[in-house]
Design a protein around this motif. Structure first.
Motif, mmCIF file in Angstrom:
data_model
loop_
_atom_site.group_PDB
_atom_site.id
_atom_site.type_symbol
_atom_site.label_atom_id
_atom_site.label_comp_id
_atom_site.label_asym_id
_atom_site.label_seq_id
_atom_site.Cartn_x
_atom_site.Cartn_y
_atom_site.Cartn_z
ATOM 1 N N GLN A 50 0.825 -1.197 0.000
ATOM 2 C CA GLN A 50 0.000 0.000 0.000
ATOM 3 C C GLN A 50 0.866 1.256 0.000
ATOM 4 N N ILE A 51 0.373 2.264 -0.648
ATOM 5 C CA ILE A 51 1.090 3.537 -0.707
ATOM 6 C C ILE A 51 1.088 4.184 0.665
ATOM 7 N N GLN A 52 2.177 4.766 1.014
ATOM 8 C CA GLN A 52 2.339 5.326 2.348
ATOM 9 C C GLN A 52 1.314 6.415 2.603
ATOM 10 N N ARG A 53 0.594 6.316 3.739
ATOM 11 C CA ARG A 53 -0.452 7.277 4.073
ATOM 12 C C ARG A 53 0.139 8.676 4.264
ATOM 13 N N GLY A 54 -0.581 9.653 3.729
ATOM 14 C CA GLY A 54 -0.192 11.030 3.944
ATOM 15 C C GLY A 54 0.788 11.571 2.931
ATOM 16 N N GLN A 97 -11.993 -2.282 1.255
ATOM 17 C CA GLN A 97 -10.570 -2.615 1.268
ATOM 18 C C GLN A 97 -9.812 -1.818 0.216
ATOM 19 N N ILE A 98 -10.405 -1.708 -0.965
ATOM 20 C CA ILE A 98 -9.761 -0.943 -2.035
ATOM 21 C C ILE A 98 -9.673 0.530 -1.646
ATOM 22 N N ALA A 99 -10.761 1.059 -1.092
ATOM 23 C CA ALA A 99 -10.773 2.467 -0.688
ATOM 24 C C ALA A 99 -9.707 2.739 0.371
ATOM 25 N N LYS A 100 -9.544 1.820 1.303
ATOM 26 C CA LYS A 100 -8.538 2.004 2.348
ATOM 27 C C LYS A 100 -7.141 1.981 1.756
ATOM 28 N N MET A 101 -6.925 1.098 0.786
ATOM 29 C CA MET A 101 -5.623 1.015 0.144
ATOM 30 C C MET A 101 -5.297 2.293 -0.624
ATOM 31 N N LEU A 102 -6.303 2.906 -1.253
ATOM 32 C CA LEU A 102 -6.103 4.135 -2.024
ATOM 33 C C LEU A 102 -6.221 5.391 -1.161
ATOM 34 N N HIS A 103 -6.562 5.210 0.129
ATOM 35 C CA HIS A 103 -6.777 6.357 1.018
ATOM 36 C C HIS A 103 -7.909 7.240 0.509
ATOM 37 N N ARG A 104 -8.962 6.574 0.088
ATOM 38 C CA ARG A 104 -10.162 7.265 -0.379
ATOM 39 C C ARG A 104 -11.339 6.854 0.495
ATOM 40 N N ASP A 105 -12.331 7.713 0.550
ATOM 41 C CA ASP A 105 -13.586 7.320 1.189
ATOM 42 C C ASP A 105 -14.289 6.301 0.301
ATOM 43 N N HIS A 106 -14.898 5.300 0.926
ATOM 44 C CA HIS A 106 -15.505 4.229 0.129
ATOM 45 C C HIS A 106 -16.638 4.744 -0.751
ATOM 46 N N SER A 107 -17.291 5.867 -0.348
ATOM 47 C CA SER A 107 -18.372 6.411 -1.157
ATOM 48 C C SER A 107 -17.872 6.908 -2.514
ATOM 49 N N VAL A 108 -16.593 7.326 -2.584
ATOM 50 C CA VAL A 108 -16.017 7.741 -3.864
ATOM 51 C C VAL A 108 -15.978 6.565 -4.830
ATOM 52 N N LEU A 109 -15.600 5.398 -4.325
ATOM 53 C CA LEU A 109 -15.533 4.211 -5.176
ATOM 54 C C LEU A 109 -16.920 3.715 -5.542
ATOM 55 N N VAL A 110 -17.860 3.843 -4.614
ATOM 56 C CA VAL A 110 -19.238 3.445 -4.926
ATOM 57 C C VAL A 110 -19.782 4.261 -6.090
#
Length: 374
Positions: free
Chosen positions: A37-41, A70-83
Protein backbone atom coordinates in the motif's frame (compact mmCIF):
# COMPACT_ATOMS: atom_id res chain seq x y z
CA UNK A 1 -3.75 -2.09 -20.09
CA UNK A 2 -5.02 -4.79 -17.75
CA UNK A 3 -3.41 -6.61 -14.85
CA UNK A 4 -3.62 -10.41 -14.85
CA UNK A 5 -1.67 -11.07 -11.66
CA UNK A 6 -1.75 -9.96 -8.07
CA UNK A 7 2.03 -9.34 -8.03
CA UNK A 8 2.87 -5.72 -7.11
CA UNK A 9 3.96 -3.72 -10.11
CA UNK A 10 6.79 -1.18 -9.77
CA UNK A 11 5.57 1.62 -11.98
CA UNK A 12 5.72 5.39 -11.95
CA UNK A 13 2.72 7.33 -13.27
CA UNK A 14 3.71 10.95 -13.67
CA UNK A 15 4.83 12.18 -10.25
CA UNK A 16 3.14 9.35 -8.32
CA UNK A 17 5.38 7.43 -5.89
CA UNK A 18 6.57 3.93 -6.77
CA UNK A 19 4.89 1.01 -5.04
CA UNK A 20 7.12 -0.77 -2.52
CA UNK A 21 9.84 1.85 -3.04
CA UNK A 22 12.01 2.49 0.03
CA UNK A 23 11.31 5.86 1.64
CA UNK A 24 13.82 8.62 1.28
CA UNK A 25 13.10 10.18 4.67
CA UNK A 26 13.74 7.11 6.84
CA UNK A 27 10.07 6.64 7.76
CA UNK A 28 8.41 3.25 7.96
CA UNK A 29 7.12 1.87 4.68
CA UNK A 30 4.01 -0.14 3.99
CA UNK A 31 5.83 -2.80 1.98
CA UNK A 32 4.58 -5.52 4.29
CA UNK A 33 0.95 -4.61 3.60
CA UNK A 34 -1.09 -6.37 0.86
CA UNK A 35 0.16 -5.32 -2.55
CA UNK A 36 2.45 -2.74 -0.97
CA UNK A 37 0.00 0.00 0.00
CA UNK A 38 1.09 3.54 -0.71
CA UNK A 39 2.34 5.33 2.35
CA UNK A 40 -0.45 7.28 4.07
CA UNK A 41 -0.19 11.03 3.94
CA UNK A 42 2.09 11.33 0.87
CA UNK A 43 -0.49 13.50 -0.88
CA UNK A 44 -3.99 14.76 -0.01
CA UNK A 45 -6.78 12.87 -1.79
CA UNK A 46 -9.91 14.61 -0.48
CA UNK A 47 -11.74 16.50 -3.22
CA UNK A 48 -9.40 15.25 -5.98
CA UNK A 49 -10.80 13.33 -8.96
CA UNK A 50 -9.74 9.73 -9.48
CA UNK A 51 -6.72 9.28 -11.75
CA UNK A 52 -6.13 6.60 -14.39
CA UNK A 53 -3.57 5.04 -12.04
CA UNK A 54 -6.19 4.74 -9.29
CA UNK A 55 -8.77 3.36 -11.69
CA UNK A 56 -6.30 0.70 -12.80
CA UNK A 57 -5.73 -0.22 -9.16
CA UNK A 58 -9.51 -0.45 -8.65
CA UNK A 59 -9.85 -2.79 -11.63
CA UNK A 60 -6.92 -4.91 -10.45
CA UNK A 61 -8.28 -5.44 -6.96
CA UNK A 62 -11.84 -5.98 -8.13
CA UNK A 63 -10.47 -8.84 -10.21
CA UNK A 64 -8.79 -10.06 -7.02
CA UNK A 65 -12.20 -9.96 -5.29
CA UNK A 66 -11.28 -7.25 -2.83
CA UNK A 67 -14.18 -5.45 -1.17
CA UNK A 68 -14.86 -1.81 -1.99
CA UNK A 69 -13.87 -0.74 1.50
CA UNK A 70 -10.57 -2.61 1.27
CA UNK A 71 -9.76 -0.94 -2.03
CA UNK A 72 -10.77 2.47 -0.69
CA UNK A 73 -8.54 2.00 2.35
CA UNK A 74 -5.62 1.01 0.14
CA UNK A 75 -6.10 4.13 -2.02
CA UNK A 76 -6.78 6.36 1.02
CA UNK A 77 -10.16 7.26 -0.38
CA UNK A 78 -13.59 7.32 1.19
CA UNK A 79 -15.51 4.23 0.13
CA UNK A 80 -18.37 6.41 -1.16
CA UNK A 81 -16.02 7.74 -3.86
CA UNK A 82 -15.53 4.21 -5.18
CA UNK A 83 -19.24 3.44 -4.93
CA UNK A 84 -20.05 6.44 -7.13
CA UNK A 85 -17.22 5.51 -9.51
CA UNK A 86 -18.62 2.01 -10.02
CA UNK A 87 -22.18 3.27 -10.38
CA UNK A 88 -21.20 5.76 -13.06
CA UNK A 89 -18.56 3.92 -15.04
CA UNK A 90 -19.27 0.18 -14.89
CA UNK A 91 -20.06 -1.28 -18.34
CA UNK A 92 -23.47 -2.70 -19.16
CA UNK A 93 -22.18 -6.25 -18.71
CA UNK A 94 -21.30 -5.43 -15.10
CA UNK A 95 -17.53 -5.30 -15.69
CA UNK A 96 -15.41 -2.38 -14.57
CA UNK A 97 -12.68 -1.45 -17.09
CA UNK A 98 -10.32 1.28 -16.02
CA UNK A 99 -9.51 2.63 -19.49
CA UNK A 100 -13.16 3.03 -20.46
CA UNK A 101 -14.05 4.41 -17.03
CA UNK A 102 -11.35 7.06 -17.30
CA UNK A 103 -12.50 8.02 -20.80
CA UNK A 104 -16.08 8.42 -19.57
CA UNK A 105 -14.93 10.57 -16.65
CA UNK A 106 -12.87 12.82 -18.91
CA UNK A 107 -15.79 13.17 -21.28
CA UNK A 108 -18.08 14.30 -18.48
CA UNK A 109 -15.42 16.70 -17.20
CA UNK A 110 -15.24 18.37 -20.63
CA UNK A 111 -19.03 18.61 -20.84
CA UNK A 112 -20.33 22.18 -20.53
CA UNK A 113 -23.34 20.96 -18.51
CA UNK A 114 -23.46 22.22 -14.94
CA UNK A 115 -26.21 21.98 -12.40
CA UNK A 116 -28.54 24.95 -12.26
CA UNK A 117 -27.54 25.94 -8.74
CA UNK A 118 -23.88 25.85 -9.74
CA UNK A 119 -24.48 28.18 -12.70
CA UNK A 120 -26.59 30.81 -10.91
CA UNK A 121 -24.71 32.30 -7.95
CA UNK A 122 -27.61 34.50 -6.78
CA UNK A 123 -30.08 31.62 -6.87
CA UNK A 124 -27.66 29.26 -5.11
CA UNK A 125 -26.91 31.77 -2.35
CA UNK A 126 -30.62 32.39 -1.84
CA UNK A 127 -31.38 28.66 -1.62
CA UNK A 128 -28.55 28.03 0.85
CA UNK A 129 -29.63 30.97 2.99
CA UNK A 130 -33.21 29.72 3.21
CA UNK A 131 -32.13 26.14 3.94
CA UNK A 132 -29.95 27.35 6.79
CA UNK A 133 -32.94 29.36 8.06
CA UNK A 134 -34.89 26.11 8.41
CA UNK A 135 -36.96 26.01 5.21
CA UNK A 136 -37.44 22.75 3.34
CA UNK A 137 -36.43 22.51 -0.36
CA UNK A 138 -40.10 22.40 -1.34
CA UNK A 139 -40.83 25.57 0.61
CA UNK A 140 -37.82 27.32 -0.92
CA UNK A 141 -38.85 26.35 -4.47
CA UNK A 142 -42.48 27.25 -3.91
CA UNK A 143 -41.67 30.65 -2.46
CA UNK A 144 -39.35 31.46 -5.38
CA UNK A 145 -42.10 30.54 -7.83
CA UNK A 146 -45.02 32.28 -6.11
CA UNK A 147 -43.54 35.05 -3.96
CA UNK A 148 -39.93 35.62 -5.08
CA UNK A 149 -37.57 38.06 -3.44
CA UNK A 150 -35.95 40.76 -5.55
CA UNK A 151 -32.64 38.95 -6.09
CA UNK A 152 -34.31 35.83 -7.54
CA UNK A 153 -37.14 37.36 -9.59
CA UNK A 154 -37.34 35.51 -12.89
CA UNK A 155 -35.55 32.44 -11.50
CA UNK A 156 -37.15 29.05 -11.11
CA UNK A 157 -35.93 25.90 -9.42
CA UNK A 158 -37.66 22.60 -8.64
CA UNK A 159 -37.47 21.19 -5.11
CA UNK A 160 -36.14 17.94 -6.57
CA UNK A 161 -33.31 19.92 -8.17
CA UNK A 162 -32.42 21.28 -4.74
CA UNK A 163 -32.48 17.80 -3.18
CA UNK A 164 -30.25 16.38 -5.92
CA UNK A 165 -27.84 19.28 -5.61
CA UNK A 166 -27.62 18.66 -1.85
CA UNK A 167 -27.08 14.91 -2.14
CA UNK A 168 -25.39 14.47 -5.52
CA UNK A 169 -24.01 17.85 -6.63
CA UNK A 170 -21.61 20.35 -5.15
CA UNK A 171 -23.99 20.87 -2.25
CA UNK A 172 -22.93 17.57 -0.72
CA UNK A 173 -19.54 19.09 0.11
CA UNK A 174 -21.28 21.83 2.12
CA UNK A 175 -23.05 19.41 4.49
CA UNK A 176 -26.44 20.97 3.77
CA UNK A 177 -28.28 17.74 4.59
CA UNK A 178 -28.06 18.73 8.26
CA UNK A 179 -30.49 21.59 7.58
CA UNK A 180 -33.13 19.33 6.01
CA UNK A 181 -36.20 18.32 8.04
CA UNK A 182 -34.88 14.82 8.87
CA UNK A 183 -31.12 15.43 8.47
CA UNK A 184 -30.52 12.15 6.65
CA UNK A 185 -27.04 11.78 5.20
CA UNK A 186 -28.57 9.67 2.42
CA UNK A 187 -31.95 10.02 0.77
CA UNK A 188 -34.39 7.44 2.00
CA UNK A 189 -38.09 6.82 2.54
CA UNK A 190 -39.46 8.09 5.83
CA UNK A 191 -41.00 5.69 8.32
CA UNK A 192 -43.97 5.98 10.61
CA UNK A 193 -43.80 7.02 14.21
CA UNK A 194 -44.96 4.44 16.73
CA UNK A 195 -48.14 5.32 18.61
CA UNK A 196 -48.58 4.99 22.33
CA UNK A 197 -50.45 2.18 24.00
CA UNK A 198 -54.08 2.49 25.05
CA UNK A 199 -54.24 3.94 28.58
CA UNK A 200 -57.91 3.10 29.21
CA UNK A 201 -59.12 6.69 28.68
CA UNK A 202 -62.73 7.32 29.68
CA UNK A 203 -65.53 8.74 27.49
CA UNK A 204 -63.55 8.53 24.25
CA UNK A 205 -65.09 9.20 20.86
CA UNK A 206 -63.27 7.26 18.09
CA UNK A 207 -61.76 9.35 15.33
CA UNK A 208 -63.99 7.58 12.79
CA UNK A 209 -66.87 9.73 14.04
CA UNK A 210 -65.02 12.97 13.37
CA UNK A 211 -66.96 15.25 10.93
CA UNK A 212 -66.07 15.05 7.25
CA UNK A 213 -65.13 18.73 7.21
CA UNK A 214 -62.22 17.94 9.52
CA UNK A 215 -60.73 15.58 6.94
CA UNK A 216 -61.16 18.10 4.12
CA UNK A 217 -59.17 20.78 6.02
CA UNK A 218 -61.36 23.53 4.62
CA UNK A 219 -62.91 24.79 7.86
CA UNK A 220 -60.94 26.60 10.56
CA UNK A 221 -61.07 25.44 14.17
CA UNK A 222 -60.11 21.77 14.08
CA UNK A 223 -56.97 20.98 16.08
CA UNK A 224 -54.70 18.05 16.84
CA UNK A 225 -52.78 17.75 20.11
CA UNK A 226 -49.70 15.75 21.08
CA UNK A 227 -46.61 15.92 23.30
CA UNK A 228 -42.87 15.94 22.63
CA UNK A 229 -41.04 14.14 25.41
CA UNK A 230 -37.45 13.83 26.58
CA UNK A 231 -35.64 11.12 28.51
CA UNK A 232 -33.44 13.76 30.12
CA UNK A 233 -36.21 15.09 32.39
CA UNK A 234 -39.92 14.91 33.19
CA UNK A 235 -40.54 18.19 31.38
CA UNK A 236 -42.21 17.97 27.96
CA UNK A 237 -43.67 20.13 25.21
CA UNK A 238 -47.40 20.28 24.57
CA UNK A 239 -48.01 20.83 20.85
CA UNK A 240 -51.24 21.83 19.12
CA UNK A 241 -51.68 22.32 15.38
CA UNK A 242 -54.70 23.62 13.49
CA UNK A 243 -55.49 21.50 10.44
CA UNK A 244 -56.60 24.11 7.90
CA UNK A 245 -54.11 26.98 8.42
CA UNK A 246 -51.30 24.92 10.07
CA UNK A 247 -51.01 27.33 13.01
CA UNK A 248 -48.83 25.76 15.72
CA UNK A 249 -48.84 26.36 19.48
CA UNK A 250 -45.99 25.05 21.65
CA UNK A 251 -45.97 25.19 25.45
CA UNK A 252 -43.63 23.66 27.99
CA UNK A 253 -45.17 21.41 30.67
CA UNK A 254 -43.50 20.35 33.95
CA UNK A 255 -44.56 16.74 33.30
CA UNK A 256 -46.62 14.49 31.03
CA UNK A 257 -49.69 14.26 33.25
CA UNK A 258 -53.26 14.78 32.10
CA UNK A 259 -53.54 17.73 34.50
CA UNK A 260 -50.64 19.58 32.84
CA UNK A 261 -52.04 19.03 29.34
CA UNK A 262 -55.48 20.15 30.47
CA UNK A 263 -54.02 23.37 31.94
CA UNK A 264 -52.18 24.15 28.70
CA UNK A 265 -55.29 23.63 26.57
CA UNK A 266 -57.43 25.71 28.89
CA UNK A 267 -54.92 28.54 28.58
CA UNK A 268 -55.08 28.43 24.78
CA UNK A 269 -58.88 28.19 24.64
CA UNK A 270 -59.38 31.14 26.98
CA UNK A 271 -56.69 33.37 25.45
CA UNK A 272 -57.68 32.96 21.79
CA UNK A 273 -60.91 34.32 20.24
CA UNK A 274 -64.13 32.38 20.84
CA UNK A 275 -64.63 29.68 18.23
CA UNK A 276 -60.94 29.12 17.61
CA UNK A 277 -61.27 25.57 18.99
CA UNK A 278 -64.10 23.48 17.56
CA UNK A 279 -62.60 19.98 17.82
CA UNK A 280 -59.41 18.49 19.26
CA UNK A 281 -57.99 15.10 18.26
CA UNK A 282 -55.71 13.17 20.64
CA UNK A 283 -53.88 9.86 20.47
CA UNK A 284 -54.24 7.20 23.18
CA UNK A 285 -51.61 8.76 25.44
CA UNK A 286 -52.55 9.31 29.06
CA UNK A 287 -51.90 13.06 28.82
CA UNK A 288 -55.24 13.42 26.99
CA UNK A 289 -57.28 11.62 29.65
CA UNK A 290 -59.03 14.83 30.82
CA UNK A 291 -60.43 15.60 27.38
CA UNK A 292 -64.00 15.20 28.63
CA UNK A 293 -63.56 18.17 31.01
CA UNK A 294 -62.81 20.42 28.03
CA UNK A 295 -65.88 19.03 26.29
CA UNK A 296 -68.14 19.78 29.25
CA UNK A 297 -66.69 23.23 30.09
CA UNK A 298 -66.20 24.66 26.60
CA UNK A 299 -68.42 22.58 24.32
CA UNK A 300 -65.43 21.38 22.29
CA UNK A 301 -65.77 17.98 20.63
CA UNK A 302 -62.84 15.65 21.35
CA UNK A 303 -61.75 12.57 19.42
CA UNK A 304 -59.13 9.87 19.86
CA UNK A 305 -57.12 7.93 17.29
CA UNK A 306 -57.34 4.16 17.06
CA UNK A 307 -54.65 2.16 18.87
CA UNK A 308 -51.30 2.22 17.05
CA UNK A 309 -52.69 4.69 14.50
CA UNK A 310 -51.08 8.03 15.36
CA UNK A 311 -50.99 8.72 11.61
CA UNK A 312 -54.68 9.61 12.00
CA UNK A 313 -53.47 12.91 13.44
CA UNK A 314 -50.61 13.26 10.99
CA UNK A 315 -50.53 17.06 11.01
CA UNK A 316 -49.27 17.36 14.58
CA UNK A 317 -47.02 14.31 14.15
CA UNK A 318 -45.32 16.08 11.24
CA UNK A 319 -44.98 19.20 13.38
CA UNK A 320 -43.29 17.16 16.10
CA UNK A 321 -40.68 16.12 13.56
CA UNK A 322 -40.03 19.76 12.69
CA UNK A 323 -39.69 20.64 16.38
CA UNK A 324 -37.07 17.91 16.73
CA UNK A 325 -34.89 19.82 14.30
CA UNK A 326 -34.52 22.51 16.96
CA UNK A 327 -34.73 20.26 20.04
CA UNK A 328 -33.16 16.88 19.17
CA UNK A 329 -33.89 13.73 21.13
CA UNK A 330 -32.21 13.88 24.51
CA UNK A 331 -32.83 17.61 24.98
CA UNK A 332 -33.61 18.51 28.58
CA UNK A 333 -36.71 20.69 28.27
CA UNK A 334 -36.36 21.84 31.86
CA UNK A 335 -33.24 23.75 30.78
CA UNK A 336 -34.86 25.38 27.73
CA UNK A 337 -36.30 28.85 28.28
CA UNK A 338 -39.85 29.79 27.34
CA UNK A 339 -38.39 32.40 25.00
CA UNK A 340 -36.45 29.73 23.08
CA UNK A 341 -39.65 27.70 22.72
CA UNK A 342 -41.53 30.78 21.50
CA UNK A 343 -38.82 31.45 18.90
CA UNK A 344 -39.26 27.93 17.52
CA UNK A 345 -43.03 28.36 17.46
CA UNK A 346 -42.73 31.57 15.47
CA UNK A 347 -40.28 30.00 13.02
CA UNK A 348 -42.83 27.29 12.27
CA UNK A 349 -45.69 29.79 11.97
CA UNK A 350 -43.69 31.94 9.55
CA UNK A 351 -42.63 29.13 7.20
CA UNK A 352 -44.41 29.12 3.82
CA UNK A 353 -46.52 26.00 3.21
CA UNK A 354 -47.29 24.43 -0.15
CA UNK A 355 -50.88 23.57 0.82
CA UNK A 356 -51.44 27.25 1.68
CA UNK A 357 -50.22 28.51 -1.70
CA UNK A 358 -46.84 29.20 -0.05
CA UNK A 359 -48.39 31.60 2.42
CA UNK A 360 -47.38 31.25 6.05
CA UNK A 361 -49.73 29.89 8.77
CA UNK A 362 -49.67 33.27 10.48
CA UNK A 363 -50.74 35.05 7.28
CA UNK A 364 -53.63 32.64 6.72
CA UNK A 365 -54.74 32.84 10.36
CA UNK A 366 -54.89 36.63 10.16
CA UNK A 367 -56.90 36.43 6.92
CA UNK A 368 -59.42 34.02 8.48
CA UNK A 369 -59.84 35.65 11.88
CA UNK A 370 -58.49 39.17 11.63
CA UNK A 371 -56.54 38.40 14.80
CA UNK A 372 -52.83 38.31 15.54
CA UNK A 373 -51.32 35.40 17.49
CA UNK A 374 -48.88 36.34 20.24
Amino acid sequence: FYFHTLTPVKTVFGNRPILNAPPTDGSKTSADCPLGQIQRGWWPMRGQPLTLYEREKIELHLRGRWSIRQIAKMLHRDHSVLVRELQRNTDKDGTYRSARAHAKALGRARSPHRRKLDRDDALRNHVVRQLVAGWSPEQVAGRIKNRPESQVIGSHVCHETIYRWIYEGEGRFMGLYQYLPRRHKKRRATGCRKSRKDKGILYMTPVIYRPEEVEEKQVFGHWESDSVVSRASHAALSVQRERSCHLTLITRMPDMTAESTEAVLRGHIESLPHGTFTTITFDRGGEGAHHYKLRMDYGIDTYHCDPYCSWQKGAVENTNGLIRRFFPKGTDFSLISDHDIYVVQEKLNNRPRKTLGYKTPREVYQELTGQVVH
